[in-house]
Scaffold this motif. Structure first.
Motif, PDB file in Angstrom:
ATOM      1  N   LEU A  50      28.318-109.132   2.722  1.00 39.33           N
ATOM      2  CA  LEU A  50      27.817-107.761   2.695  1.00 39.33           C
ATOM      3  C   LEU A  50      27.098-107.411   1.404  1.00 39.33           C
ATOM      4  O   LEU A  50      26.342-106.427   1.371  1.00 39.33           O
ATOM      5  CB  LEU A  50      28.989-106.784   2.892  1.00 39.33           C
ATOM      6  N   MET A  51      27.326-108.178   0.349  1.00 37.35           N
ATOM      7  CA  MET A  51      26.732-107.879  -0.959  1.00 37.35           C
ATOM      8  C   MET A  51      25.776-109.001  -1.340  1.00 37.35           C
ATOM      9  O   MET A  51      26.200-110.068  -1.813  1.00 37.35           O
ATOM     10  CB  MET A  51      27.830-107.727  -2.014  1.00 37.35           C
ATOM     11  N   PRO A 130      23.447-100.772   1.553  1.00 38.63           N
ATOM     12  CA  PRO A 130      24.344 -99.762   2.133  1.00 38.63           C
ATOM     13  C   PRO A 130      24.223 -98.416   1.421  1.00 38.63           C
ATOM     14  O   PRO A 130      23.786 -98.314   0.271  1.00 38.63           O
ATOM     15  CB  PRO A 130      25.730-100.375   1.878  1.00 38.63           C
ATOM     16  N   LEU A 131      24.628 -97.379   2.152  1.00 35.93           N
ATOM     17  CA  LEU A 131      24.893 -96.086   1.534  1.00 35.93           C
ATOM     18  C   LEU A 131      26.351 -96.045   1.096  1.00 35.93           C
ATOM     19  O   LEU A 131      27.212 -96.660   1.721  1.00 35.93           O
ATOM     20  CB  LEU A 131      24.623 -94.951   2.523  1.00 35.93           C
ATOM     21  N   LEU A 132      26.642 -95.303   0.032  1.00 37.60           N
ATOM     22  CA  LEU A 132      28.004 -95.170  -0.468  1.00 37.60           C
ATOM     23  C   LEU A 132      28.451 -93.723  -0.310  1.00 37.60           C
ATOM     24  O   LEU A 132      27.775 -92.808  -0.801  1.00 37.60           O
ATOM     25  CB  LEU A 132      28.103 -95.601  -1.929  1.00 37.60           C
ATOM     26  N   SER A 133      29.556 -93.546   0.403  1.00 40.79           N
ATOM     27  CA  SER A 133      30.109 -92.216   0.650  1.00 40.79           C
ATOM     28  C   SER A 133      31.476 -92.122  -0.019  1.00 40.79           C
ATOM     29  O   SER A 133      32.327 -93.005   0.154  1.00 40.79           O
ATOM     30  CB  SER A 133      30.238 -91.966   2.161  1.00 40.79           C
ATOM     31  N   THR A 154      29.110-101.504  -8.662  1.00 41.77           N
ATOM     32  CA  THR A 154      29.581-102.799  -8.155  1.00 41.77           C
ATOM     33  C   THR A 154      29.142-103.048  -6.719  1.00 41.77           C
ATOM     34  O   THR A 154      28.627-104.127  -6.390  1.00 41.77           O
ATOM     35  CB  THR A 154      31.114-102.881  -8.255  1.00 41.77           C
ATOM     36  N   PHE A 155      29.335-102.069  -5.837  1.00 41.84           N
ATOM     37  CA  PHE A 155      29.124-102.300  -4.407  1.00 41.84           C
ATOM     38  C   PHE A 155      27.716-101.950  -3.934  1.00 41.84           C
ATOM     39  O   PHE A 155      27.323-102.384  -2.845  1.00 41.84           O
ATOM     40  CB  PHE A 155      30.139-101.483  -3.594  1.00 41.84           C
ATOM     41  N   ARG A 180      45.961 -93.320  -2.204  1.00 49.51           N
ATOM     42  CA  ARG A 180      45.339 -94.641  -2.116  1.00 49.51           C
ATOM     43  C   ARG A 180      43.874 -94.490  -1.717  1.00 49.51           C
ATOM     44  O   ARG A 180      43.483 -93.484  -1.118  1.00 49.51           O
ATOM     45  CB  ARG A 180      46.067 -95.528  -1.101  1.00 49.51           C
ATOM     46  N   ILE A 181      43.090 -95.498  -2.028  1.00 52.47           N
ATOM     47  CA  ILE A 181      41.660 -95.509  -1.712  1.00 52.47           C
ATOM     48  C   ILE A 181      41.460 -96.401  -0.498  1.00 52.47           C
ATOM     49  O   ILE A 181      41.773 -97.597  -0.537  1.00 52.47           O
ATOM     50  CB  ILE A 181      40.838 -96.009  -2.915  1.00 52.47           C
ATOM     51  N   TRP A 182      40.927 -95.837   0.569  1.00 52.95           N
ATOM     52  CA  TRP A 182      40.725 -96.546   1.840  1.00 52.95           C
ATOM     53  C   TRP A 182      39.247 -96.927   1.950  1.00 52.95           C
ATOM     54  O   TRP A 182      38.370 -96.056   1.928  1.00 52.95           O
ATOM     55  CB  TRP A 182      41.132 -95.668   3.019  1.00 52.95           C
ATOM     56  N   PHE A 183      38.983 -98.213   2.083  1.00 52.49           N
ATOM     57  CA  PHE A 183      37.611 -98.720   2.184  1.00 52.49           C
ATOM     58  C   PHE A 183      37.289 -98.998   3.651  1.00 52.49           C
ATOM     59  O   PHE A 183      38.053 -99.671   4.357  1.00 52.49           O
ATOM     60  CB  PHE A 183      37.460-100.007   1.373  1.00 52.49           C
ATOM     61  N   ARG A 184      36.151 -98.481   4.108  1.00 54.51           N
ATOM     62  CA  ARG A 184      35.675 -98.712   5.470  1.00 54.51           C
ATOM     63  C   ARG A 184      34.171 -98.973   5.429  1.00 54.51           C
ATOM     64  O   ARG A 184      33.464 -98.476   4.541  1.00 54.51           O
ATOM     65  CB  ARG A 184      35.964 -97.518   6.396  1.00 54.51           C
ATOM     66  N   ASN A 185      33.681 -99.716   6.419  1.00 54.98           N
ATOM     67  CA  ASN A 185      32.258-100.052   6.529  1.00 54.98           C
ATOM     68  C   ASN A 185      31.790 -99.664   7.926  1.00 54.98           C
ATOM     69  O   ASN A 185      32.318-100.173   8.923  1.00 54.98           O
ATOM     70  CB  ASN A 185      32.038-101.547   6.282  1.00 54.98           C
TER      71      ASN A 185
END
Length: 309
Positions: A50-51, A130-133, A154-155, A180-185
């Motif tokens: 993805l990166m 990607p967009l970062l939200s 970073t991302f 907590r930090i939840w990461f989704r794509n």
């Protein structure tokens, strides 16, 4: 994640118009320590896919100091690092560092699900930007403001990167829930903002933020963090308490069962309703059956001839 052109697949891909020059030279080094599980290895491969600005490296020995990663990043010409650290073959930690001057943050990684495991219906172009939200809490508290800037550098894929595609068709979301930090794509499938999840997904729990790269002065420490060792210890303590309680109950029951019953005083009216049963008649003796007569077994012709001889 598949490789394709602007017209392949489905969904919406917003193209970037106009020529440009690659000026943001952000490069991210993704590596891990020895002892990681297959799930962590697949997660690292998904992030590298993805990166486009990410670079791989071999696993580090557990005995090596973390400051060696700064030298590896310098040799690889990388200024950001994602380091997955495995402990006891069951706990996974993630270091996100700005090399070489810092800051850096350490997270506990939980609930990891890879692309191959989820099998979501979403899809995006390989190498697209990607967009970062971010959750609104990232703009309210100072430690989350620092993490937001670290995540952005970073991302996010640099514009006009040689390995990137000039399209924006998916979004990385960072949501804060339950500390907590939840990461989704997600994939952007419609112009009105309809989303379909692609994967991978994982949860980050912040432990500490350091001033330097992989060390230095502690800028922030999460007071609500509990190490996995303490969590497992509390679970064992609760299980041991339940076992001790059951054993004590069994011991009390055994003592009560073996105790002599208390003798009650004699009651004269206790035998009022005792009615003696009538005597049974003595049964008449029965004679023994006569034995059956023994019949002589008839011999065969060959046996009779043998006896005559």
């Amino acid at each position: 994640v598949t490789r394709g052109t602007a017209g392949s697949g489905y969904g919406v891909a917003m193209a970037e118009s106009g020529p440009g020059r690659w000026s943001n030279k952000e490069r991210v080094l993704i590596l891990s320590s020895r002892g990681i599980s297959y799930r962590t290895r697949h997660l690292m491969q998904d992030l590298r896919t993805l990166m486009p600005h990410a670079r791989p490296d071999t696993k580090m020995d557990r005995k090596d100091k973390l400051f060696i990663i700064n030298e590896i990043c310098e040799m690889k010409n990388c200024n950001k690092c994602l380091y997955f650290e495995a402990k006891k073959k069951q706990d996974l930690y993630l270091w996100i560092a700005n090399v070489p001057h810092g800051p850096s943050a350490k997270f506990l990684v939980q609930n990891v699900h890879t692309l191959a495991e989820l099998k979501m219906t979403g899809n995006c172009l390989r190498g697209s930007r990607p967009l970062l939200s971010f959750h609104p809490i990232f703009d309210q508290e100072p430690q989350y403001q620092l993490l937001k800037e670290l995540f952005i550098q970073t991302f996010s894929t640099p514009r006009y990167h040689p390995k990137s595609q000039p399209f924006v068709d998916h979004v990385f979301t960072f949501t804060i829930t339950d500390g907590r930090i939840w990461f989704r794509n997600y994939q952007i499938i419609e112009e009105d903002g309809s989303l379909v999840e692609i994967g991978p997904r994982f949860v980050l729990q912040l432990i500490k933020i350091f001033q330097g790269s992989f060390g230095g002065q502690t800028l922030y420490e999460n007071p609500a963090y509990r190490s996995p060792n303490l969590h497992r210890r509390s679970l064992r303590t609760v299980a041991a308490a339940r076992f001790t309680e059951r054993r004590n109950v069994k011991e009390v029951r055994r003592l009560l069962r073996g105790r002599e019953l208390q003798a009650l005083p004699h009651d004269s009216t206790h035998a009022v309703f005792d009615t003696p049963a009538p005597p049974r008649p003595t049964p008449a003796p029965t004679p023994n059956p006569s034995p059956h007569p023994h019949y002589k077994k008839k011999l065969h012709k060959r046996q009779r001839l043998r006896l005559k001889q």
